[in-house]
Write a protein that holds these residues in place. Structure first.
Motif, PDB file in Angstrom:
ATOM      1  N   SER A 176       0.662  -1.220  -0.095  1.00  0.00           N
ATOM      2  CA  SER A 176      -0.088   0.042  -0.121  1.00  0.00           C
ATOM      3  C   SER A 176       0.800   1.311   0.071  1.00  0.00           C
ATOM      4  O   SER A 176       0.442   2.294  -0.006  1.00  0.00           O
ATOM      5  CB  SER A 176      -0.892   0.088   1.211  1.00  0.00           C
ATOM      6  OG  SER A 176      -0.271  -0.525   2.286  1.00  0.00           O
ATOM      7  N   PHE A 177       2.109   0.854  -0.067  1.00  0.00           N
ATOM      8  CA  PHE A 177       3.086   2.413  -0.060  1.00  0.00           C
ATOM      9  C   PHE A 177       3.575   2.368  -1.368  1.00  0.00           C
ATOM     10  O   PHE A 177       3.884   1.445  -1.982  1.00  0.00           O
ATOM     11  CB  PHE A 177       4.175   1.978   1.009  1.00  0.00           C
ATOM     12  CG  PHE A 177       3.683   1.921   2.425  1.00  0.00           C
ATOM     13  CD1 PHE A 177       3.742   0.602   3.038  1.00  0.00           C
ATOM     14  CD2 PHE A 177       3.239   3.226   2.971  1.00  0.00           C
ATOM     15  CE1 PHE A 177       3.150   0.582   4.229  1.00  0.00           C
ATOM     16  CE2 PHE A 177       2.983   2.770   4.370  1.00  0.00           C
ATOM     17  CZ  PHE A 177       2.635   1.763   4.964  1.00  0.00           C
ATOM     18  N   PRO A 178       3.792   3.862  -1.879  1.00  0.00           N
ATOM     19  CA  PRO A 178       4.113   4.090  -3.542  1.00  0.00           C
ATOM     20  C   PRO A 178       5.674   3.853  -3.296  1.00  0.00           C
ATOM     21  O   PRO A 178       6.435   3.867  -2.424  1.00  0.00           O
ATOM     22  CB  PRO A 178       3.672   5.373  -3.638  1.00  0.00           C
ATOM     23  CG  PRO A 178       3.738   6.015  -2.247  1.00  0.00           C
ATOM     24  CD  PRO A 178       3.351   4.851  -1.089  1.00  0.00           C
ATOM     25  N   SER A 179       5.951   3.641  -4.696  1.00  0.00           N
ATOM     26  CA  SER A 179       7.542   3.701  -4.996  1.00  0.00           C
ATOM     27  C   SER A 179       7.848   4.891  -5.530  1.00  0.00           C
ATOM     28  O   SER A 179       7.177   5.686  -5.828  1.00  0.00           O
ATOM     29  CB  SER A 179       7.731   2.503  -6.304  1.00  0.00           C
ATOM     30  OG  SER A 179       6.971   1.520  -6.061  1.00  0.00           O
ATOM     31  N   MET A 180       9.317   5.209  -5.428  1.00  0.00           N
ATOM     32  CA  MET A 180       9.587   6.267  -5.920  1.00  0.00           C
ATOM     33  C   MET A 180      10.644   5.981  -6.954  1.00  0.00           C
ATOM     34  O   MET A 180      11.624   5.092  -7.007  1.00  0.00           O
ATOM     35  CB  MET A 180      10.724   7.191  -4.745  1.00  0.00           C
ATOM     36  CG  MET A 180      10.070   7.251  -3.378  1.00  0.00           C
ATOM     37  SD  MET A 180       8.704   8.755  -3.653  1.00  0.00           S
ATOM     38  CE  MET A 180       9.853   9.902  -3.211  1.00  0.00           C
ATOM     39  N   VAL A 181      10.717   6.533  -8.277  1.00  0.00           N
ATOM     40  CA  VAL A 181      11.360   6.604  -9.311  1.00  0.00           C
ATOM     41  C   VAL A 181      12.278   7.421  -9.674  1.00  0.00           C
ATOM     42  O   VAL A 181      12.016   8.485  -9.568  1.00  0.00           O
ATOM     43  CB  VAL A 181      10.444   6.216 -10.452  1.00  0.00           C
ATOM     44  CG1 VAL A 181      11.295   5.778 -11.597  1.00  0.00           C
ATOM     45  CG2 VAL A 181       9.541   5.114 -10.323  1.00  0.00           C
ATOM     46  N   ARG A 182      13.775   7.116  -9.796  1.00  0.00           N
ATOM     47  CA  ARG A 182      14.719   8.250 -10.185  1.00  0.00           C
ATOM     48  C   ARG A 182      15.491   7.789 -11.618  1.00  0.00           C
ATOM     49  O   ARG A 182      15.850   6.472 -11.557  1.00  0.00           O
ATOM     50  CB  ARG A 182      15.787   8.501  -9.211  1.00  0.00           C
ATOM     51  CG  ARG A 182      15.149   8.845  -7.730  1.00  0.00           C
ATOM     52  CD  ARG A 182      14.792  10.500  -8.233  1.00  0.00           C
ATOM     53  NE  ARG A 182      14.139  11.156  -6.983  1.00  0.00           N
ATOM     54  CZ  ARG A 182      14.656  11.652  -5.916  1.00  0.00           C
ATOM     55  NH1 ARG A 182      16.100  11.480  -5.854  1.00  0.00           N
ATOM     56  NH2 ARG A 182      14.155  11.969  -4.900  1.00  0.00           N
ATOM     57  N   ASP A 183      15.785   8.584 -12.540  1.00  0.00           N
ATOM     58  CA  ASP A 183      16.629   8.134 -13.622  1.00  0.00           C
ATOM     59  C   ASP A 183      18.068   8.664 -13.145  1.00  0.00           C
ATOM     60  O   ASP A 183      18.164   9.737 -12.607  1.00  0.00           O
ATOM     61  CB  ASP A 183      16.137   8.952 -14.709  1.00  0.00           C
ATOM     62  CG  ASP A 183      14.769   8.109 -15.428  1.00  0.00           C
ATOM     63  OD1 ASP A 183      14.391   8.484 -16.399  1.00  0.00           O
ATOM     64  OD2 ASP A 183      14.636   7.068 -14.675  1.00  0.00           O
ATOM     65  N   LEU A 184      19.096   8.051 -13.739  1.00  0.00           N
ATOM     66  CA  LEU A 184      20.164   8.258 -13.618  1.00  0.00           C
ATOM     67  C   LEU A 184      21.207   8.344 -14.915  1.00  0.00           C
ATOM     68  O   LEU A 184      20.952   7.055 -15.512  1.00  0.00           O
ATOM     69  CB  LEU A 184      21.033   7.728 -12.626  1.00  0.00           C
ATOM     70  CG  LEU A 184      22.619   8.261 -12.402  1.00  0.00           C
ATOM     71  CD1 LEU A 184      22.480   9.440 -11.759  1.00  0.00           C
ATOM     72  CD2 LEU A 184      23.158   7.223 -11.501  1.00  0.00           C
TER      73      LEU A 184
END
Lengths: 60, 666
Positions: free
Chosen positions: B575-583
């Protein structure tokens, strides 16, 4: 379709008593059945890997 | 074998027409087909040549079928002597020649045969030559027994010796072929040299010609395997050798000889002289008892004693006391009670036997995991757009020779040709040939094959069930297509840990180098690892000639099935969201992306849910460098990650990548 009762000599060879055993064997070529059903003239078409033939049967 | 309908009708006068004869034969005896004109083509099984290679035998079958009487020609028997005066016979090899009969004839007038004889020969596919030779062939057509006539005056010392050929002996056959006789070949020789290849073909020297006045006719029985071997060794096959090779009865020669002598008198004015018989006393006949109760148990239907008698008598069996039957000597195929059952049942009518559903135990068959694996492969790959093919299990000598000697290719002892000289060590060779053949008609070919590959191991051969997928396209990259299909396939088998390693894969390299891979582009193969085990290889090459890109994956399907797992356990949705980062990074092309991604996993072992390569770029001006963009997905099972936390994790990753790969962050 070849079929028949197993001959006594065959039982002798594998050391079964032919007076106690009976056998029936039959075999039908699945490729030949397909040839009859789909009117395919040459059995070699199945083994020739020609996609012009194989693509005709994608709906199966 | 061709038979003349008019000749059959002579023996079975009530025959209405050819069709009736063919139907009767097909229903009760042998498959019979129309061969055009007056001829019937009969499919004789090898064990019925002894009695049915002649018209008399077929006529007997017809008479039993139609329940009618036979009208057979009879002939005055030939009086034979131990030591005839006008010629001599010595059988030096009685094992290979169990019976030899011969008769001398004098006053022979060579000429053309009468029309009735020539017609029968022609109907059966034989060419009329001269009256004497034609009678030899005619009696063979009538009785099945091959005969041969020698010009008696051309035989040195008028001698006939049945012996093995000696070293260096040769013979010129009647059709002018010079044959070197392998040592030990059974020949009919005179006092000096071989005059016939026994049971196969006669020689030119003592052949019957227009000048012949005295002949000796041979009617003999030769042992089947000897004649078969001789026929193969000298590469000559004749009507005679085909009969002897299948086994002719020792009772036939004297009957055939008598018939021949009679016809020669009628047709060539020949007068019978001395005769010889190596076995004038017939051996004791074979006797079999017919048990009606056992018959019913075996066949499933009763038969009346009268019907049994009618059938067996019409087939030439002689009734004896106590339900015992004397087997006609020509029926070398009748051995035991079961054979008598077949004789009665086939004329009583197989079609008349009652049908009953079989009573069998209901036992489910044992599981065959390879069948399930094959079905799954076909389902997935066909769904992904691959076509299945079947190719040969053999590869050419050229392909086999190209393999690494350490691989131990299985070679055939008697290869039919250079194209089929070894068992395939891998499926790729022939699958590639299939791609090549289809290249004429398609710009893009995606095929797969499931089949066995073979390798020598010690004294034996190991077989492995392999899957080979291959994709080829004109001017279009196919490697990632095959890789993607492969990953989807492995996923379908429940394999979760899939990796590709730069390990040597000899099978892959062999194939790709032969697939015409362009040396400049290099040959690239990677080992496929499923759950940590190497199961096969995947590779790509540019075809040197056609400007195609060919990609292939081949692996051991049985090994894959054993690693496959259907055990899936549900993972709860978070129920907890993910965090997305690009590099984005710039680094050397020598660095493997997989290692970069692994390094990121190591740097953040618990909160990094996924790493993906989302972009790659190589500027033409850069030498040995590439730019990649990685997408990181961070997730915690128990809380929402804050931006600050994620920033720190990204810093950790960036530091690790800078340190391990000299990557420049963009």
């Amino acid at each position: 379709m070849g079929a028949g009762m197993v001959h006594r000599a065959v039982f002798d060879a594998v050391r079964y008593n032919p007076d106690e055993m009976q056998g029936f064997a039959f075999g039908v070529g699945l490729d030949r059945l397909a040839m009859i059903k789909y009117e395919i003239p040459d059995i070699r078409l199945f083994y020739g890997a020609d996609l012009r033939f194989i693509h005709q049967f994608r709906s199966l | 074998m061709k038979f003349s309908y008019p000749l059959l009708k002579k023996f079975v006068p009530v025959l209405k027409d050819k069709q009736q004869a063919m139907d009767a034969l097909t229903l009760h005896s042998f498959e019979a087909e129309d061969a055009g004109g007056a001829a019937i083509e009969v499919k004789l099984p090898p064990n019925r040549y002894a009695d049915c290679s002649g018209h008399v035998g077929i006529a007997r079958e017809l008479s039993a079928s139609l329940g009618v009487l036979l009208k057979l020609p009879s002939a005055r028997p030939v009086q034979s002597a131990r030591a005839p005066r006008s010629f001599s016979v010595k059988v030096e090899d009685a094992d290979r020649c169990p019976r030899y009969t011969a008769c001398a004839l004098d006053g022979v007038r060579i000429g053309p045969s009468p029309a009735w004889l020539a017609t029968v020969l022609a109907e059966c596919g034989l060419r009329p030559i001269s009256n004497v030779v034609d009678v030899m062939n005619y009696v063979m057509l009538e009785t099945g027994q091959p005969l041969h006539a020698f010009d008696l005056d051309r035989l040195e010392k008028h001698a006939l010796v049945v012996r093995p050929a000696r070293a260096g002996e040769r013979i010129t056959t009647i059709d002018g072929q010079d044959v070197e006789l392998p040592v030990g070949t059974l020949v009919i020789a005179d006092a000096k040299r071989p005059q016939a290849i026994a049971g196969v073909k006669g020689g030119k020297h003592a052949e019957v010609t227009a000048a012949t006045t005295r002949i000796v006719v041979e009617a003999a029985t030769f042992e089947p395997s000897a004649i078969y071997r001789t026929s193969r060794a000298v590469n000559i096959s004749t009507d005679a050798s085909q009969r002897f090779a299948r086994g002719m009865p020792t009772s036939l020669p004297s009957q055939a000889l008598a018939r021949a002598v009679e016809l020669l008198a009628e047709v060539a004015h020949a007068m019978r002289g001395d005769a010889f018989d190596s076995r004038p006393q017939a051996p004791a006949p074979h006797v079999v008892r017919f048990d009606a109760k056992r018959y019913e148990r075996l066949i499933g239907a009763p038969v009346s004693g009268k019907r049994v008698r009618d059938i067996l008598v019409s087939l030439g069996f002689t009734p004896m006391k106590d339900d015992r039957w004397q087997v006609p000597r020509e029926r070398v195929d009748i051995g035991s009670f079961a054979d008598l059952v077949e004789e009665v049942a086939r004329f009583a009518g197989y079609g008349k036997l009652p049908s009953a559903a079989p009573h069998v135990a209901l036992k489910p068959p044992a599981d065959d995991t390879s069948v399930a694996a094959k079905m799954l492969v076909r389902q997935i790959l066909a769904g992904l757009g691959f076509d299945e093919v079947y190719t040969h299990s053999f590869v050419s000598e050229q392909a086999a020779a190209a393999f690494d000697p350490a691989f131990a290719v299985v070679r055939l002892e008697n290869p039919p040709s250079d194209l089929f000289s070894a068992l395939r060590p891998s499926l790729a060779t022939n699958v590639f040939n299939a791609i090549d053949a289809n290249a004429r008609f398609f710009d893009n070919v995606n095929i797969f094959e499931v089949g066995k590959a073979f390798q020598r191991s010690g004294q034996g051969v190991t077989e492995r069930l392999m899957l080979c997928m291959m994709s080829a396209a004109k001017k279009q990259e196919t490697f990632f297509y095959v890789k993607g299909a492969l990953e989807r396939l492995l996923e379908g088998f429940g394999i979760r840990n899939i990796a590709f390693a730069t390990k040597p894969a000899s099978l892959g390299t062999e194939f790709l180098s032969r697939a015409g891979a362009n040396a400049a582009d290099g040959i690239h193969t990677l080992a496929i690892e499923a759950e940590g085990k190497t199961i096969g290889y995947i590779g790509a090459a540019r075809h040197a000639v056609r400007d195609w890109c060919i990609s292939v994956a081949e692996f051991d399907l049985e090994q894959l099935s054993s690693l496959a797992s259907a055990n899936v356990a549900f993972t709860p949705l978070s129920s907890f969201p993910s965090m997305v980062r690009d590099l984005s990074l710039r680094l050397s092309t020598a660095v493997k992306i997989g290692e970069v991604m692994r390094a990121a996993q190591v740097a953040v072992p618990d909160l990094l849910e996924d790493v993906d390569l989302v972009d790659e770029y190589a500027d033409p001006s850069w030498k040995g460098e590439q730019s990649i963009t990685l997408r990181f997905v961070f997730h915690a099972p128990d809380r929402t990650l804050t931006a600050v936390e994620v920033d720190r994790l990204m810093d950790r990753i960036a530091a690790a990548l800078k340190r391990d790969f000299q990557a420049a962050i963009r």
